[in-house]
Scaffold this motif. Structure first.
Motif, short mmCIF file in Angstrom:
data_model
loop_
_atom_site.label_atom_id
_atom_site.label_comp_id
_atom_site.label_asym_id
_atom_site.label_seq_id
_atom_site.Cartn_x
_atom_site.Cartn_y
_atom_site.Cartn_z
N MET A 188 -15.75 -8.71 30.48
CA MET A 188 -16.62 -7.76 29.79
C MET A 188 -17.24 -8.46 28.58
O MET A 188 -16.68 -9.43 28.06
N GLY A 189 -18.39 -7.94 28.16
CA GLY A 189 -18.98 -8.39 26.92
C GLY A 189 -18.33 -7.68 25.75
O GLY A 189 -17.75 -6.60 25.91
N ASP A 190 -18.40 -8.27 24.57
CA ASP A 190 -17.80 -7.64 23.40
C ASP A 190 -18.60 -6.43 22.92
O ASP A 190 -18.07 -5.56 22.26
N ASN A 191 -19.88 -6.37 23.26
CA ASN A 191 -20.72 -5.22 22.92
C ASN A 191 -20.74 -4.33 24.16
O ASN A 191 -21.67 -4.34 24.95
N ARG A 192 -19.69 -3.55 24.34
CA ARG A 192 -19.42 -2.83 25.57
C ARG A 192 -20.52 -1.85 25.99
O ARG A 192 -20.69 -1.58 27.17
N LEU A 193 -21.27 -1.31 25.03
CA LEU A 193 -22.28 -0.31 25.37
C LEU A 193 -23.43 -0.88 26.20
O LEU A 193 -24.01 -0.18 27.02
N ILE A 194 -23.78 -2.14 25.98
CA ILE A 194 -24.95 -2.70 26.66
C ILE A 194 -24.62 -3.87 27.57
O ILE A 194 -25.52 -4.50 28.11
N SER A 195 -23.35 -4.15 27.75
CA SER A 195 -22.96 -5.35 28.50
C SER A 195 -23.01 -5.12 30.01
O SER A 195 -22.45 -4.16 30.53
N LYS A 196 -23.68 -6.04 30.70
CA LYS A 196 -23.59 -6.11 32.16
C LYS A 196 -22.36 -6.97 32.45
O LYS A 196 -22.34 -8.15 32.10
N ASP A 197 -21.34 -6.37 33.05
CA ASP A 197 -20.09 -7.09 33.23
C ASP A 197 -19.37 -6.60 34.48
O ASP A 197 -20.01 -6.04 35.37
N SER A 198 -18.08 -6.79 34.56
CA SER A 198 -17.33 -6.42 35.76
C SER A 198 -17.35 -4.93 36.04
O SER A 198 -17.14 -4.51 37.17
N ARG A 199 -17.63 -4.11 35.05
CA ARG A 199 -17.67 -2.66 35.25
C ARG A 199 -18.95 -2.21 35.93
O ARG A 199 -18.98 -1.20 36.61
N ASN A 200 -20.05 -2.95 35.73
CA ASN A 200 -21.36 -2.41 36.10
C ASN A 200 -22.39 -3.46 36.49
O ASN A 200 -23.42 -3.57 35.87
N GLY A 201 -22.14 -4.22 37.48
CA GLY A 201 -23.17 -5.14 37.93
C GLY A 201 -22.66 -6.51 38.34
O GLY A 201 -23.11 -7.07 39.33
N LEU A 202 -21.74 -7.07 37.58
CA LEU A 202 -21.23 -8.39 37.94
C LEU A 202 -20.06 -8.30 38.90
O LEU A 202 -19.82 -9.21 39.68
N GLY A 203 -19.31 -7.21 38.84
CA GLY A 203 -18.14 -7.08 39.69
C GLY A 203 -17.06 -8.08 39.28
O GLY A 203 -17.09 -8.66 38.20
N PHE A 204 -16.09 -8.25 40.16
CA PHE A 204 -15.04 -9.22 39.88
C PHE A 204 -15.63 -10.62 39.93
O PHE A 204 -16.51 -10.91 40.73
N ILE A 205 -15.12 -11.49 39.09
CA ILE A 205 -15.61 -12.87 38.99
C ILE A 205 -14.61 -13.78 39.69
O ILE A 205 -13.45 -13.88 39.26
N HIS A 206 -15.05 -14.44 40.75
CA HIS A 206 -14.18 -15.37 41.46
C HIS A 206 -13.95 -16.60 40.58
O HIS A 206 -14.85 -17.03 39.86
N GLU A 207 -12.76 -17.17 40.67
CA GLU A 207 -12.42 -18.30 39.80
C GLU A 207 -13.41 -19.47 39.93
O GLU A 207 -13.63 -20.20 38.97
N ASP A 208 -14.03 -19.65 41.09
CA ASP A 208 -14.99 -20.73 41.27
C ASP A 208 -16.29 -20.50 40.50
O ASP A 208 -17.05 -21.44 40.28
N GLU A 209 -16.57 -19.26 40.10
CA GLU A 209 -17.78 -18.95 39.36
C GLU A 209 -17.64 -19.23 37.87
O GLU A 209 -18.63 -19.30 37.15
N ILE A 210 -16.42 -19.39 37.38
CA ILE A 210 -16.19 -19.70 35.97
C ILE A 210 -16.29 -21.20 35.81
O ILE A 210 -15.45 -21.94 36.31
#
Length: 177
Positions: free
Chosen positions: A137-159
């Protein structure tokens, strides 16, 4: 010009050329395998990282180790790279209940969040994170595109790395936490 000074001049040029080539090769090696830079786009990581800041990220760290909760990571996706914070680890169950982050049934303190953001996080989950995947998640939760809303789970190979240092603007030089 004597033959000796001409030979000495040629030798000096050769040594300089060799030193420059070695320096370029070392820089390319470091940039390819160890460190790289990324520009923060948007405000999803405020206040930790701000729009327009340039960060150095460590590419080697996750070859030797795994991401840990709280790490600020660079995520590589086909369209663009993202900078997010690791919140949940593989196999954990995560839930957001207002300002509470609950991991495997226990509340987790989010010391990296500012108070105004913490109280506006909302509800999410509970959801189990698949093996070899992370919840970010982003630290600015209100506007962050993250695992909750668009990015989904992040596979270890993507990091592809961990953010280590803000290098621009120069007035903001600091370690990212």
């Amino acid at each position: 010009m004597t033959p000796v000074s001409g030979k000495k001049e040629k030798n000096e040029w050769f040594e300089w050329t060799k030193a420059i080539i070695v320096a370029i090769l070392i820089a390319l090696f470091l940039r390819t395998f160890i460190f790289a830079t990324s520009i923060v786009e948007g405000e999803s990581m405020d206040p930790t990282l701000e729009h327009g800041e340039r960060v150095i990220f460590n590419k080697l760290i996750y070859i030797l180790d795994e991401p840990d909760r709280g790490d600020v990571v660079i995520i590589q996706r086909p369209a663009k790279n993202y900078v997010k914070r690791v919140i949940g680890l593989p196999g954990e169950t995560i839930e957001l209940n207002g300002n509470d982050l609950i991991i495997d049934g226990e509340e987790y303190t989010q010391s990296f969040l500012s108070e105004d953001v913490m109280y506006k996080t909302g509800n999410f989950g509970p959801i189990k994170i698949p093996e070899e995947s992370y919840f970010v998640m982003g630290d600015n939760r209100l506007i962050s595109k993250d695992s909750r809303n668009g990015l989904g789970f992040i596979h270890e190979d993507e990091i592809i790395g961990r953010s280590e240092l803000i290098i621009y603007p120069f007035s903001e030089w600091s370690l990212t936490k």
